[in-house]
Motif scaffolding. Structure first.
Motif, mmCIF file in Angstrom:
data_model
loop_
_atom_site.group_PDB
_atom_site.id
_atom_site.type_symbol
_atom_site.label_atom_id
_atom_site.label_comp_id
_atom_site.label_asym_id
_atom_site.label_seq_id
_atom_site.Cartn_x
_atom_site.Cartn_y
_atom_site.Cartn_z
ATOM 1 N N MET A 84 52.013 -82.615 -53.126
ATOM 2 C CA MET A 84 50.697 -83.253 -53.194
ATOM 3 C C MET A 84 49.589 -82.216 -53.306
ATOM 4 S SD MET A 84 50.334 -86.527 -53.416
ATOM 5 C CE MET A 84 48.685 -86.766 -52.735
ATOM 6 N N ASN A 85 49.724 -81.099 -52.591
ATOM 7 C CA ASN A 85 48.722 -80.040 -52.712
ATOM 8 C C ASN A 85 48.658 -79.508 -54.138
ATOM 9 O OD1 ASN A 85 47.890 -80.120 -50.045
ATOM 10 N ND2 ASN A 85 49.330 -78.545 -49.361
ATOM 11 N N GLU A 104 56.840 -90.506 -48.167
ATOM 12 C CA GLU A 104 55.755 -89.694 -47.614
ATOM 13 C C GLU A 104 54.716 -89.392 -48.693
ATOM 14 O OE1 GLU A 104 55.021 -85.522 -45.127
ATOM 15 O OE2 GLU A 104 57.053 -86.117 -45.710
ATOM 16 N N LEU A 124 50.754 -90.109 -48.477
ATOM 17 C CA LEU A 124 49.726 -89.096 -48.739
ATOM 18 C C LEU A 124 48.792 -89.526 -49.863
ATOM 19 C CD1 LEU A 124 51.961 -85.902 -48.442
ATOM 20 C CD2 LEU A 124 50.195 -86.649 -46.826
ATOM 21 N N SER A 179 58.386 -79.888 -50.060
ATOM 22 C CA SER A 179 58.004 -81.008 -49.204
ATOM 23 C C SER A 179 57.011 -81.893 -49.929
ATOM 24 C CB SER A 179 57.371 -80.492 -47.904
ATOM 25 O OG SER A 179 56.124 -79.862 -48.179
ATOM 26 N N GLU A 195 54.147 -82.798 -48.767
ATOM 27 C CA GLU A 195 52.814 -82.207 -48.595
ATOM 28 C C GLU A 195 52.564 -81.104 -49.624
ATOM 29 O OE1 GLU A 195 50.041 -80.147 -45.100
ATOM 30 O OE2 GLU A 195 52.120 -80.709 -44.696
#
Length: 347
Positions: free
Chosen positions: A305-306, A226, A230, A300, A302
């Protein structure tokens, strides 16, 4: 006469190429004089210093790839790639043109001091009278005194009362943090033994395995893929080509994440002093360009990545137009904390 000749030579810096006597050139960083294992020189109106000396003085780590004749420096929010005999250097993936290329002299890689310092946001000044370079990390370059006063200052009356103001040399305000990591990326690493695999044998017997994991558990493996998705989504938004998955890179990334858990550290350089470039070479992976992002605590793909995209240095690696492959290592500690490593390369 000798003193006058020296001053005249220094004053010619802006008008003609020169090669100064090494002893004449001083370099000051935030007021402290730097010492180098090979003295600075001036070639074609540019001051050159040893690459390791200047980067380490600024607080960065330096690696040298003899095969590609390239110096790599990272730390202080920047990743720099500096090929020898090239008129280009890369700062966080951005190409910067150099008037004069780095070169090797007497077994030392010499780099243009002003270009390096200014690429890191430093202010650089030149004092021709004392043949000195002054570097300030933030703030303004102040002129250095070049001679002792010819006459002692006139005597002044002894103050009859205590001073009424605080010393003016004290800082007027606290320094402002400019690149703090995201809160999710800063919990302290665990020091307790864990059940996660480790990349290196330990001195005392433990219950955990000693081989680096080559396959992630299914949940972590899904998060690794994932992250790739992303990354490619962000790259597409910025007009960049997608990265392909590299399982050999992922194995190196997983081993580093597991090692950080096992030995309780959080750094690109492990306790044995091995950098990302060392770990790639030790795994038999050749590359032209390489970079690494690490994080821990995010639950996670996400979330991690943030965190990376909100950090200038990590974001630059993700958006580096020169890399072509990605491997991700997500490893969970015994208490559920996930350690993340991204490895980027171009072969």
């Amino acid at each position: 006469m000798k003193k006058l000749s020296l001053l005249l030579i220094c004053a010619m810096l802006a008008s003609a190429p020169a090669a100064y006597a090494e002893k004449d050139i001083n370099v000051y960083l935030n007021g402290s004089r730097l010492s180098f294992d090979r003295q600075p020189v001036i070639v074609n109106d540019r001051t050159y210093v040893p690459v390791r000396g200047i980067f380490e003085a600024i607080g960065m780590e330096v690696e040298w790839d003899d095969e590609s004749k390239t110096a790599y420096a990272y730390g202080s929010g920047a990743d720099i790639t500096l090929p020898v005999n090239s008129g280009e250097m890369y700062v966080n993936g951005e190409c910067i043109k150099l008037d004069n290329a780095p070169f090797i002299m007497d077994g030392r890689i010499l780099v243009p001091l002003r270009a390096i310092s200014e690429s890191l946001g430093c202010t650089v000044g030149w004092d021709p009278e004392s043949c000195s370079v002054t570097i300030i990390i933030g703030g303004t370059v102040l002129p250095r005194p070049t001679a002792q006063p010819s006459q002692p200052p006139a005597a002044t009356a002894v103050p009859t009362a205590a001073p009424t103001a605080a010393p003016t040399s004290a800082p007027s305000a606290s320094p402002e943090a400019t690149d703090m990591p995201a809160p999710e990326a800063t919990p302290a690493p665990t020091q307790a033994p864990t059940s996660a695999p480790t990349a290196a044998p330990t001195e005392r017997p433990t219950a955990r395995p000693t081989a680096a994991p080559t396959q992630a558990p299914s949940s972590e493996s899904a998060m690794e893929r994932e992250v790739l998705s992303l990354v490619n989504s962000v790259r597409a938004e910025n007009g960049l080509s997608a990265l392909s998955w590299a399982e050999d890179l992922a194995a190196v990334a997983r081993a580093h994440s597991a090692d950080m858990i096992s030995r309780g550290f959080f750094s690109h350089t492990n306790p044995d002093g091995l950098s990302p470039f060392d770990r790639l070479r030790n795994s038999g992976i050749s590359y032209r360009t390489a970079a690494e992002n690490i994080a821990y605590g995010q639950r996670s793909a996400e979330a991690v990545m943030n965190s990376w995209m909100n950090s200038s240095g990590h974001r630059a690696n993700i958006l580096n137009k020169n890399v072509t492959e990605l491997g991700v290592g997500a490893v969970k500690s015994h208490n559920g904390t996930i350690y993340w490593t991204q490895m980027f390369i171009a072969r």
